[in-house]
Design an enzyme around this catalytic site. Sequence first.
Site, PDB file in Angstrom:
ATOM      1  N   ASP A  58      -2.518  -0.580   6.309  1.00 22.87           N
ATOM      2  CA  ASP A  58      -3.382  -0.905   5.172  1.00 22.87           C
ATOM      3  C   ASP A  58      -2.845  -2.100   4.391  1.00 22.87           C
ATOM      4  OD1 ASP A  58      -5.113   1.065   5.930  1.00 22.87           O
ATOM      5  OD2 ASP A  58      -4.715   2.389   4.235  1.00 22.87           O
TER       6      ASP A  58
ATOM      7  N   HIS B 104      -5.453   4.287   6.324  1.00 18.47           N
ATOM      8  CA  HIS B 104      -4.641   5.203   5.520  1.00 18.47           C
ATOM      9  C   HIS B 104      -3.234   5.367   6.077  1.00 18.47           C
ATOM     10  CE1 HIS B 104      -7.703   6.064   2.621  1.00 18.47           C
ATOM     11  NE2 HIS B 104      -8.552   6.260   3.599  1.00 18.47           N
TER      12      HIS B 104
ATOM     13  N   ASP C 205       0.869  -1.178   0.000  1.00 22.00           N
ATOM     14  CA  ASP C 205       0.000   0.000   0.000  1.00 22.00           C
ATOM     15  C   ASP C 205       0.905   1.227   0.000  1.00 22.00           C
ATOM     16  OD1 ASP C 205      -2.788   1.118   0.259  1.00 22.00           O
ATOM     17  OD2 ASP C 205      -1.792   2.126   1.917  1.00 22.00           O
TER      18      ASP C 205
END
Length: 186
Positions: free
Chosen positions: A165, A160, A12
């Site tokens: 994530d 986030h 991510d």
Amino acid sequence: MSDKREVFVSVDVETSGPIPGEFSLLSIGACSVFNPEKTFTCKLKPITSAFDPKALEVAGLSMEELAKLGLEPPSAMSGFSQWLDSLIERDDSIVFVGFNAPFDWSFVNYYFHRFLGENPFGFTALDIKALYMGATGCSWHDTRSSKIAEHLKPTLTGTHDALRDAQYQAEIFRLIWCNFIAIHRD
């Protein structure tokens, strides 16, 4: 079917905007999908001053702070590459896994090529949204993370924060794998 061992890595990223080159990769989080305690994370110095205020707000990142405290991109990508190497043996194949993989992969690919000259993942990425759609026959609309979580009931949630994530995505991938994919393999 290949005899190569495949090592799935959930990745991510947080960025300053929608496209690499014009906007910066600001944070990388990654974990081995089936060994999620094996992690990599870093924050990077921006390569441009361009940013979308919403992108920074969502991730809680500051361009000014990252300019002072972030890693230089060549160092960050070298560290990421070395970590990826630590997960695999000589003949293994490493597989990029992401939730909306085209977005995350585009930044990772750009940065690897720009700063190291090659991408250890190659030119492909496995998208969790597309995997879920194929496994369940749902509509594209139903591949939103909230809809998938409603169905699969992961213990983690998206925050986030790139590393958290990546671990959340890895859990989603494992749930899809165990519930839909592994039961159909020989």
